[in-house]
Design a protein around this motif. Sequence first.
Motif, PDB file in Angstrom:
ATOM      1  N   THR A 296      47.055  39.201  22.663  1.00 21.27           N
ATOM      2  CA  THR A 296      45.709  39.317  23.216  1.00 21.27           C
ATOM      3  C   THR A 296      45.785  40.072  24.547  1.00 21.27           C
ATOM      4  OG1 THR A 296      45.819  37.260  24.490  1.00 21.27           O
ATOM      5  CG2 THR A 296      45.039  37.081  22.204  1.00 21.27           C
ATOM      6  N   PRO A 297      44.673  40.704  24.936  1.00 19.98           N
ATOM      7  CA  PRO A 297      44.663  41.415  26.221  1.00 19.98           C
ATOM      8  C   PRO A 297      44.983  40.498  27.406  1.00 19.98           C
ATOM      9  CG  PRO A 297      42.775  42.081  24.899  1.00 19.98           C
ATOM     10  CD  PRO A 297      43.442  40.943  24.161  1.00 19.98           C
ATOM     11  N   VAL A 298      44.536  39.263  27.355  1.00 22.91           N
ATOM     12  CA  VAL A 298      44.817  38.323  28.455  1.00 22.91           C
ATOM     13  C   VAL A 298      46.318  38.098  28.586  1.00 22.91           C
ATOM     14  CG1 VAL A 298      44.532  35.938  29.223  1.00 22.91           C
ATOM     15  CG2 VAL A 298      42.576  37.178  28.309  1.00 22.91           C
ATOM     16  N   GLU A 299      46.995  37.904  27.459  1.00 23.68           N
ATOM     17  CA  GLU A 299      48.447  37.677  27.506  1.00 23.68           C
ATOM     18  C   GLU A 299      49.167  38.893  28.071  1.00 23.68           C
ATOM     19  OE1 GLU A 299      49.269  34.636  23.821  1.00 23.68           O
ATOM     20  OE2 GLU A 299      48.794  36.720  23.324  1.00 23.68           O
ATOM     21  N   VAL A 300      48.750  40.084  27.673  1.00 24.35           N
ATOM     22  CA  VAL A 300      49.378  41.305  28.200  1.00 24.35           C
ATOM     23  C   VAL A 300      49.128  41.406  29.703  1.00 24.35           C
ATOM     24  CG1 VAL A 300      49.384  43.827  28.145  1.00 24.35           C
ATOM     25  CG2 VAL A 300      49.270  42.546  26.005  1.00 24.35           C
TER      26      VAL A 300
ATOM     27  N   ILE B  28      51.441  39.343  31.752  1.00 24.47           N
ATOM     28  CA  ILE B  28      52.827  39.811  31.787  1.00 24.47           C
ATOM     29  C   ILE B  28      52.976  41.035  32.684  1.00 24.47           C
ATOM     30  CG2 ILE B  28      54.644  40.887  30.385  1.00 24.47           C
ATOM     31  CD1 ILE B  28      53.673  39.072  28.064  1.00 24.47           C
ATOM     32  N   VAL B  29      52.031  41.968  32.592  1.00 26.29           N
ATOM     33  CA  VAL B  29      52.128  43.226  33.330  1.00 26.29           C
ATOM     34  C   VAL B  29      51.505  43.051  34.714  1.00 26.29           C
ATOM     35  CG1 VAL B  29      51.501  45.667  33.361  1.00 26.29           C
ATOM     36  CG2 VAL B  29      52.051  44.548  31.186  1.00 26.29           C
TER      37      VAL B  29
ATOM     38  N   LEU C 270      46.970  49.911  33.705  1.00 24.77           N
ATOM     39  CA  LEU C 270      46.664  50.129  32.290  1.00 24.77           C
ATOM     40  C   LEU C 270      45.162  50.105  32.046  1.00 24.77           C
ATOM     41  CD1 LEU C 270      49.257  47.635  30.740  1.00 24.77           C
ATOM     42  CD2 LEU C 270      49.488  50.126  30.841  1.00 24.77           C
ATOM     43  N   THR C 271      44.721  50.965  31.129  1.00 24.19           N
ATOM     44  CA  THR C 271      43.323  50.926  30.709  1.00 24.19           C
ATOM     45  C   THR C 271      43.197  49.918  29.568  1.00 24.19           C
ATOM     46  OG1 THR C 271      43.614  52.623  29.015  1.00 24.19           O
ATOM     47  CG2 THR C 271      43.063  53.383  31.256  1.00 24.19           C
ATOM     48  N   GLU C 272      41.952  49.570  29.225  1.00 28.06           N
ATOM     49  CA  GLU C 272      41.732  48.657  28.104  1.00 28.06           C
ATOM     50  C   GLU C 272      42.273  49.249  26.813  1.00 28.06           C
ATOM     51  OE1 GLU C 272      37.828  46.908  27.667  1.00 28.06           O
ATOM     52  OE2 GLU C 272      37.606  46.762  29.838  1.00 28.06           O
ATOM     53  N   ALA C 273      42.106  50.563  26.657  1.00 24.71           N
ATOM     54  CA  ALA C 273      42.608  51.237  25.453  1.00 24.71           C
ATOM     55  C   ALA C 273      44.130  51.149  25.379  1.00 24.71           C
ATOM     56  CB  ALA C 273      42.157  52.697  25.444  1.00 24.71           C
ATOM     57  N   GLN C 274      44.801  51.293  26.514  1.00 24.00           N
ATOM     58  CA  GLN C 274      46.263  51.197  26.537  1.00 24.00           C
ATOM     59  C   GLN C 274      46.721  49.785  26.199  1.00 24.00           C
ATOM     60  OE1 GLN C 274      46.796  52.821  30.536  1.00 24.00           O
ATOM     61  NE2 GLN C 274      47.893  54.580  29.661  1.00 24.00           N
TER      62      GLN C 274
ATOM     63  N   THR D 163      58.016  47.927  33.730  1.00 22.61           N
ATOM     64  CA  THR D 163      59.343  47.615  34.253  1.00 22.61           C
ATOM     65  C   THR D 163      60.191  47.008  33.127  1.00 22.61           C
ATOM     66  OG1 THR D 163      58.777  45.365  34.922  1.00 22.61           O
ATOM     67  CG2 THR D 163      58.383  47.122  36.545  1.00 22.61           C
ATOM     68  N   LYS D 164      61.482  46.972  33.336  1.00 24.44           N
ATOM     69  CA  LYS D 164      62.378  46.368  32.340  1.00 24.44           C
ATOM     70  C   LYS D 164      62.035  44.904  32.105  1.00 24.44           C
ATOM     71  CE  LYS D 164      66.299  49.412  33.127  1.00 24.44           C
ATOM     72  NZ  LYS D 164      67.688  49.528  33.583  1.00 24.44           N
ATOM     73  N   SER D 165      61.716  44.192  33.187  1.00 25.09           N
ATOM     74  CA  SER D 165      61.397  42.774  33.024  1.00 25.09           C
ATOM     75  C   SER D 165      60.075  42.584  32.280  1.00 25.09           C
ATOM     76  CB  SER D 165      61.385  42.047  34.372  1.00 25.09           C
ATOM     77  OG  SER D 165      60.387  42.561  35.204  1.00 25.09           O
TER      78      SER D 165
END
Length: 146
Positions: A93-97, A100-101, A108-112, A79-81
């Motif tokens: 880091t993956p945790v931070e992503v 947010i998402v 999302l996959t881990e690879a993404q 999304t835009k936000s």
Amino acid sequence: MEVNTNAIPRMLSNYEVHGLLKTYSAEMKTGKHKTGQHDQNLSTVSYEVLKYLENTPCVNQNAECIGSVCKGLMKYKLTKSEMLQIVNLRPTTPVEVSLIVEESEERLTEAQIDEIINLIKDTIPPGPGSEDKEDEDEEMEEEEEG
């Protein structure tokens, strides 16, 4: 600084807010605005926000890197936000992503997520005095081994 009351409201990145406040601050110093109580309050808030933003990645960003990261993020259907938060927070880091998402496990996959992190590291410069968390972890491992 002139305010357009007919403007369509939209979300601003920290980079845009930083630029607007720097312009406002410069105009206040040159005397373009008469100072009343309202302006003094606004100046205080502007100063505090600028002080905060000076320690975030936005001070090293430009419109080009923001456009580049947003273009790269389009394929993940964020999304835009979510994209705005990624630009503002520069997660590394993956945790931070995943924080947010929304519903990142389903979307999302881990690879993404790894691709997103690499895109961020390649396009958005870090904030002042900060290193990527992954780089810090590697340095700590090297110190422990050596």
